[in-house]
Design a protein around this motif. Structure first.
Motif, PDB file in Angstrom:
ATOM      1  N   LEU A  95       0.859  -1.305  -0.052  1.00 60.23           N
ATOM      2  CA  LEU A  95       0.024   0.074   0.120  1.00 60.23           C
ATOM      3  C   LEU A  95       1.009   1.237  -0.170  1.00 60.23           C
ATOM      4  CD1 LEU A  95      -2.587  -1.301   2.680  1.00 60.23           C
ATOM      5  CD2 LEU A  95      -2.726  -1.124   0.212  1.00 60.23           C
ATOM      6  N   ALA A  96       1.053   2.007  -0.992  1.00 62.92           N
ATOM      7  CA  ALA A  96       1.829   2.973  -1.188  1.00 62.92           C
ATOM      8  C   ALA A  96       1.106   4.418  -1.573  1.00 62.92           C
ATOM      9  CB  ALA A  96       2.980   2.748  -2.227  1.00 62.92           C
ATOM     10  N   GLY A  97      -0.144   4.391  -1.231  1.00 54.52           N
ATOM     11  CA  GLY A  97      -0.924   5.689  -1.674  1.00 54.52           C
ATOM     12  C   GLY A  97      -0.862   6.843  -0.550  1.00 54.52           C
ATOM     13  N   GLY A  98       0.049   6.740   0.394  1.00 54.16           N
ATOM     14  CA  GLY A  98      -0.122   7.304   1.499  1.00 54.16           C
ATOM     15  C   GLY A  98       0.293   8.797   1.164  1.00 54.16           C
ATOM     16  N   ARG A  99      -0.445   9.941   1.756  1.00 57.14           N
ATOM     17  CA  ARG A  99      -0.019  11.445   1.587  1.00 57.14           C
ATOM     18  C   ARG A  99       0.949  11.695   2.816  1.00 57.14           C
ATOM     19  NH1 ARG A  99      -4.131  16.255   0.578  1.00 57.14           N
ATOM     20  NH2 ARG A  99      -2.670  17.876   0.665  1.00 57.14           N
ATOM     21  N   GLY A 100       0.910  11.214   3.801  1.00 58.41           N
ATOM     22  CA  GLY A 100       2.223  11.658   4.676  1.00 58.41           C
ATOM     23  C   GLY A 100       1.922  13.111   5.150  1.00 58.41           C
ATOM     24  N   SER A 101       0.621  13.476   5.500  1.00 57.09           N
ATOM     25  CA  SER A 101       0.427  15.001   5.647  1.00 57.09           C
ATOM     26  C   SER A 101       1.035  15.689   7.029  1.00 57.09           C
ATOM     27  CB  SER A 101      -1.152  15.157   5.998  1.00 57.09           C
ATOM     28  OG  SER A 101      -1.451  14.383   7.126  1.00 57.09           O
ATOM     29  N   ARG A 102       1.541  14.696   7.736  1.00 54.85           N
ATOM     30  CA  ARG A 102       2.464  15.349   9.038  1.00 54.85           C
ATOM     31  C   ARG A 102       3.713  15.590   8.796  1.00 54.85           C
ATOM     32  NH1 ARG A 102       2.490  11.080  13.382  1.00 54.85           N
ATOM     33  NH2 ARG A 102       2.793   9.652  11.695  1.00 54.85           N
ATOM     34  N   LEU A 103       4.286  15.186   7.315  1.00 58.67           N
ATOM     35  CA  LEU A 103       5.536  15.915   6.874  1.00 58.67           C
ATOM     36  C   LEU A 103       5.609  17.095   6.185  1.00 58.67           C
ATOM     37  CD1 LEU A 103       6.776  12.402   5.672  1.00 58.67           C
ATOM     38  CD2 LEU A 103       8.047  13.604   7.198  1.00 58.67           C
ATOM     39  N   TYR A 104       4.103  17.768   6.050  1.00 59.56           N
ATOM     40  CA  TYR A 104       4.022  18.948   5.633  1.00 59.56           C
ATOM     41  C   TYR A 104       4.424  19.085   4.124  1.00 59.56           C
ATOM     42  CZ  TYR A 104       2.598  19.911  10.436  1.00 59.56           C
ATOM     43  OH  TYR A 104       1.944  19.870  11.476  1.00 59.56           O
ATOM     44  N   GLU A 105       5.317  20.346   3.790  1.00 67.22           N
ATOM     45  CA  GLU A 105       5.534  20.728   2.479  1.00 67.22           C
ATOM     46  C   GLU A 105       6.615  19.333   1.772  1.00 67.22           C
ATOM     47  OE1 GLU A 105       4.697  24.320   4.614  1.00 67.22           O
ATOM     48  OE2 GLU A 105       5.913  22.687   5.037  1.00 67.22           O
ATOM     49  N   LEU A 106       6.862  18.711   2.814  1.00 69.11           N
ATOM     50  CA  LEU A 106       7.929  17.726   2.152  1.00 69.11           C
ATOM     51  C   LEU A 106       7.238  16.698   1.456  1.00 69.11           C
ATOM     52  CD1 LEU A 106      10.998  17.383   2.296  1.00 69.11           C
ATOM     53  CD2 LEU A 106      10.646  15.859   4.351  1.00 69.11           C
ATOM     54  N   LYS A 137       4.232   9.743   0.425  1.00 68.14           N
ATOM     55  CA  LYS A 137       5.265   9.580   1.335  1.00 68.14           C
ATOM     56  C   LYS A 137       6.191   8.225   1.157  1.00 68.14           C
ATOM     57  CE  LYS A 137       5.552   7.953   6.335  1.00 68.14           C
ATOM     58  NZ  LYS A 137       4.589   7.650   7.638  1.00 68.14           N
ATOM     59  N   PRO A 138       5.676   7.149   0.618  1.00 68.20           N
ATOM     60  CA  PRO A 138       6.629   6.202   0.095  1.00 68.20           C
ATOM     61  C   PRO A 138       7.654   6.516  -0.836  1.00 68.20           C
ATOM     62  CG  PRO A 138       4.465   5.326   0.125  1.00 68.20           C
ATOM     63  CD  PRO A 138       4.229   6.797   0.140  1.00 68.20           C
TER      64      PRO A 138
END
Length: 422
Positions: free
Chosen positions: A21-32, A38-39
């Protein structure tokens, strides 16, 4: 059955299909993660996070792999195509990209369970005996063979990989399990505010790593049932696992260091602080994550680059890097780099001092820059004379993001430079 028999384990791995599952947004990484999933985020000098679960699969003997993509997937897909599409389908091995394509509905992937459900036809075409579902955004090394053995020998319909983590770290962040003496799951909470402690281990809780094994027929049955439930959010943690606990056998597989039996290395790197710290850990003399282990290689796409170069050797202008990792294509020209990770094609111009920083590919640092405790995104051009990480108030005034612990994020957008290439 002898779980140490390599032929037995290899038969299980050949009968397994892995879905990452590689569709994650990773919102806690902000602009990164504004321009990448995220993956696809860089890690460890030359890798991307997705390389870790994929390398685990290949090294474990699981070579039928699908990667499910969704959020801002271009850089992830580009990386997978360049680095992971060399397997031979004729030999029963492949890494295939499975984007959200609305085959079963008009919706994109609605949750982790729905993402698998929308690819049931692809799983059916392969008809593996077991399906392993993996999170694509964690950094760790793991042989999945012993987990498969534990799943089969427990007689469970589903096995959940778990890890002991501090209660404070798990709160509102991880699914939490309680188990009996045989590691059968007796209770499950999805991201509770107050996770249940492990009996006899105050301050620790048993957290799900987001890695699951299912018997294939059972998985089909449960996903079809869940898809028909209009009240479901179609997520393994929120819906599938709590429902299964009522009538089925769920087994917990504790992930431990195979050599010591103690806590295994595993990092979520889901925040700027954790991302920075996990990269900083790598430059230690004996880091918990060994990137140089020949018996468990980490595979990735690597551009053909010249060696790193360090130029000038005067007292006032010496190119050097100490206690650092420096990748191919880098040039450190008359500057000091210490306690830092430089990804490929980074150029540090003269009279600069870089300390405790993570610098992603294609960055150019101008002359007389003073930088510490920073994460610099790909392609940034740091203006000459800029000071980063020495005065949080000034950093914020310059438009940079500063965490509560003092880590400074620098992106092209913050510097007024064109964005979009990740």
């Amino acid at each position: 059955m002898d779980d140490q028999n390599p032929r037995y384990v290899s038969r299980l791995t050949r009968d397994t299909m892995a879905l990452v599952l590689a569709g994650g947004r990773g919102s806690r990484l902000y602009e990164l993660t504004n321009w990448r999933a995220k993956p696809a985020l860089y890690f460890g000098g030359k890798y991307r996070i997705i390389d870790f679960p994929l390398s685990n699969c290949v090294n474990s003997g699981i070579r039928r792999i699908g990667v499910l993509t969704q959020y801002k997937a271009h850089s992830l897909v580009r990386h997978l195509v360049r680095g992971w599409t060399h397997f031979k389908k004729e030999l029963g091995e492949y890494v295939e990209i499975l984007p959200a394509s609305q085959r079963y509905s008009e919706d994109w992937y609605q949750g982790t369970a729905d993402a698998i459900y929308q690819n049931l036809d692809i799983i059916r075409a392969e008809m593996p005996r077991y399906v392993m579902i993996l999170s694509g955004d964690h950094v760790y090394k793991m042989d999945y063979g012993p987990m498969l053995v534990a799943h089969v020998e427990s007689g469970a319909e589903m096995t959940v990989c778990c890890l002991e983590v501090p209660v404070a770290e798990a709160a509102n962040a991880f699914g939490v399990m309680q188990v009996d003496s045989n590691n059968r799951v007796t209770a499950f909470q999805e991201k509770p505010a107050q996770p249940a402690e492990i009996p006899g281990k105050p301050g620790l809780t048993l957290a799900s790593m987001g890695n699951y094994i299912f018997n294939t027929d059972f998985l089909f049955e449960r996903l079809i049932r869940d898809a028909a439930n209009l009240q479901s959010s179609h997520d393994f943690g929120n819906d599938i696992i709590p429902e299964l606990l009522k009538n089925f056998h769920l087994h917990a597989y504790p992930f431990r260091d195979p050599e010591t039996g103690g806590k295994a290395y595993w990092r979520d790197v889901g925040t700027l602080d954790s991302f920075w710290m996990a990269n900083m850990e790598l430059i230690g003399t004996s880091p918990s994550l060994n990137l140089y282990e020949k018996d468990w290689p980490l595979w990735t796409y690597q551009e053909q680059l010249p060696p790193a170069k360090f130029v000038f050797n005067r007292d006032d202008r010496r190119g050097s890097a100490v206690d650092s990792m420096v990748s191919g294509g880098c040039i450190v020209s008359g500057s000091l780099v210490s306690n830092s990770v430089l990804f490929s094609n980074v150029r540090i111009n003269s009279y600069s001092t870089i300390d405790k920083s993570v610098i992603l590919p294609e960055v150019e640092v101008g002359r007389n820059v003073q930088m510490r405790n920073a994460i610099v995104d790909r392609g940034c051009v740091i203006p000459k004379g800029m000071v980063i990480g020495h005065d949080a108030g000034q950093d914020r005034a310059n438009g940079l993001r500063v965490t509560d612990s003092g880590v400074v994020l620098v992106t092209r957008g913050m510097l007024g430079q064109p964005e979009g290439y990740a």
